[in-house]
Scaffold this active site. Structure first.
Site, mmCIF file in Angstrom:
data_model
loop_
_atom_site.group_PDB
_atom_site.id
_atom_site.type_symbol
_atom_site.label_atom_id
_atom_site.label_comp_id
_atom_site.label_asym_id
_atom_site.label_seq_id
_atom_site.Cartn_x
_atom_site.Cartn_y
_atom_site.Cartn_z
ATOM 1 N N GLY B 50 0.859 -1.184 0.000
ATOM 2 C CA GLY B 50 0.000 0.000 0.000
ATOM 3 C C GLY B 50 0.886 1.222 0.000
ATOM 4 C CB CYS B 51 0.349 4.619 -1.230
ATOM 5 S SG CYS B 51 1.104 6.229 -1.343
ATOM 6 C CD GLN B 52 -2.707 6.751 2.667
ATOM 7 O OE1 GLN B 52 -3.607 5.981 2.990
ATOM 8 N NE2 GLN B 52 -2.921 8.020 2.413
#
Lengths: 422, 142
Positions: B50-52
């Site tokens: 995931g990006c976060q």
């Protein structure tokens, strides 16, 4: 087209006493809307700024009053829409102090502006072995187009590092410059660190080895007010939605002789001079680079947003944001375990940080429930995150409508999040 | 392992929790209560990026119910870890066909948790659900 802003009231702030932030806020309808049932604290303007009603009214007025497709219209509404569109281009030119409106190409956003340069200029003028220098703190929009150009042409991409405080490492940067350097493409203000780069000095050094220079002004334009001629930029990119304007429009500034040396980026209507089956000739810049019906109402909204900012005065907006950045830096620094990334002396109004033992996403999710909007993650700058040695940061960013109370709400929100998470 | 859970039970639990502070505290506590992940879970192959935040996921046959699958998950974010524990609880002990027909997005939408399931990078939970379904499809086809 210009719609006057509400007139500034007097004597509310202390150090910037003609700047009435509550009157500014009253012009942004969304700021009165709750989020998750809480009073909105919007600290994500660096991702996209909120919109003043004067900007919204300008777009609506076009659609309700004399909207028509532009160029070659023989009838009154088309002529007037064309005039508005041309005036918007001139307005953007004036905002960044371009020498001529013809040096402004409207694009979808700053990302498209950089892609336009990479394709139309890069593939025409660069060859295998030519070098492009970027910095270690670039947004992906100022990395990936050059990597794609590298795949297409064999150019070499070099990365100028930054120092621990987030400022450009000038010694290393200046050593990277050589006679093979053809372009220095650098942010004018980092979206993560807030670092403002010494654009004038960078341009001078780049020009000294015969390289062109491009600045990604997506962040700087709204916090600093860019002057492309003072910098002597060859290319400069901005995007309207970060300047209190609409989505879907941005601009590329390029010096006229450079634009004239570039072939079209896309083909279609509006960018041609004459079309036959055998051979098509292209319009002069900037139309050459604006194929198809452009974002007409958005251009008018863009101009209205710039009028709005200037009605308050860029200097006063900047002074307000500087004050908030100072307050926020002091307040957040007092929170135990909080680390701020980016402490360069020249810094715009964004503040990235982590808190020991807490994941940025967890903090952001708990702030959201308190009505506080911040950005968490890698901010489209993965190589910078790798350099900083963090997976993600929390970023609060300040705009012309931000207040010291919101800084305090953020600090209290962080304390509450910490309590829940530890 | 987290207790198995149905979507109805999840929604009932959320109704019992009054405000969002309590709901988040419940999710955070679920994340905390997950037993330490087996070291192999953190292999690159099990990472759902995931990006976060990061999510790791593995699947294995459920010894307690022939034909069913069970899952183990972890995350570097405690809230995502708690939500991953919920998703593991919802999907474990189900057969591939049951997994593929579980309307988890609708349920998360009702609970106002949909923002965590964005497949456009984000938290990685949306990608985690997709991977559970891919595993279920592959198992069903095998």
């Amino acid at each position: 087209m210009s719609i006057p802003a509400s007139s500034p009231a007097t004597g509310v702030q202390q150090s910037n006493d003609h700047y009435d932030v509550e009157a500014v806020r009253a012009d942004f309808p969304i700021l009165a809307k709750p989020m998750n049932g809480k009073k909105l604290v919007f600290l994500d303007s660096a991702a996209s700024a909120q919109k003043p009603r004067q900007m919204l009214a300008a777009m609506q007025a076009l659609y309700e009053d004399h909207y028509a497709n532009i160029h070659r219209g023989i009838y009154d509404f088309s002529v007037r829409s064309t005039d508005d569109y041309d005036a918007a281009r001139a307005r953007v030119a004036r905002f960044i102090n371009a020498g001529h409106p013809g040096e402004i190409v409207f694009t979808r956003n700053a990302t498209e502006a950089m892609n336009l340069v990479a394709v139309a200029w890069g593939r025409t003028h660069l060859k295998a072995g030519d070098e492009i220098i970027v910095s270690a703190m670039e947004h992906h929009a100022n990395i990936v187009p050059w990597q794609m150009l590298r795949e297409a042409t064999g150019i070499v991409l070099r990365v100028a590092p930054i120092k621990p405080d987030g400022s450009l490492d000038w010694d290393v940067f200046s050593k990277l410059l050589n006679e093979r350097t053809k372009l220095v493409a650098m942010t004018h203000m980092s979206n993560v660190l807030g670092t403002i780069t010494p654009a004038k000095e960078i341009a001078r050094a780049a020009h000294a080895v015969g390289a062109k220079v491009l600045f990604d002004g997506s962040q700087f334009a709204v916090h600093g007010g860019a002057d492309v001629r003072a910098i002597d930029a060859d290319f400069y990119t901005i995007t309207a939605h970060k300047l209190y304007g609409p989505n879907g429009i941005g601009a590329l500034y390029a010096k006229r002789d450079i634009l004239e040396s570039m072939p079209p980026y896309q083909g279609g209507g509006d960018m041609i001079e004459r079309v036959t089956w055998e051979k098509t000739t292209y319009a002069a810049p900037p139309n050459r680079f604006e194929a198809g019906t452009p974002a007409i109402a958005e251009a008018i909204g863009f101009a209205a947003a710039l009028d709005y900012m200037e009605s308050w005065g860029l200097e006063r907006i900047m002074a307000h944001e500087r004050e908030l950045l100072e307050i926020a830096t002091a307040r957040l620094s007092a929170i135990p375990g909080l680390t701020i990334y980016g402490t360069a002396p020249q810094k715009g109004a964004v503040i990235s940080f982590t808190i020991d033992g807490l994941h940025a996403l967890d903090v952001g999710a708990l702030l959201d429930r308190q009505g506080i909007a911040v950005r968490v993650g890698q901010h489209c700058a993965e190589p910078l995150m790798d350099f900083l040695g963090v997976h993600s940061t929390i970023r609060a960013s300040f705009a012309m409508y931000s207040t010291a109370d919101e800084v305090e709400a953020l600090a209290e929100g962080l304390e509450k999040a910490r309590k829940m998470l530890s | 392992m987290p207790p198995s859970l149905t979507l109805d039970e999840l929604e009932e639990n959320f109704d019992l929790l009054g405000d969002w502070d309590e709901r988040y505290q419940y999710i955070i506590d679920l994340g905390r209560k997950l037993p330490p992940a087996p070291p192999a879970l953190h292999d690159e192959a099990n990472l759902v990026r995931g990006c976060q935040s990061k999510v790791w996921l593995i699947a294995e046959p459920d010894a307690a119910r022939p034909g069913a699958l069970k899952f183990v998950a972890d995350s570097d974010s405690i809230i995502v870890k708690g939500l991953a524990a919920l998703l593991v609880g919802l999907h474990s002990g189900l057969t591939p066909a049951e997994i593929l027909s579980l309307p988890v997005e609708e349920s998360f939408e009702r609970l106002d948790l949909k923002k965590f399931l964005s497949t456009n990078r984000g938290s990685g939970l949306g990608a985690m659900i997709q991977r559970m379904r891919q595993i279920a499809s592959a198992t069903a086809a095998a």
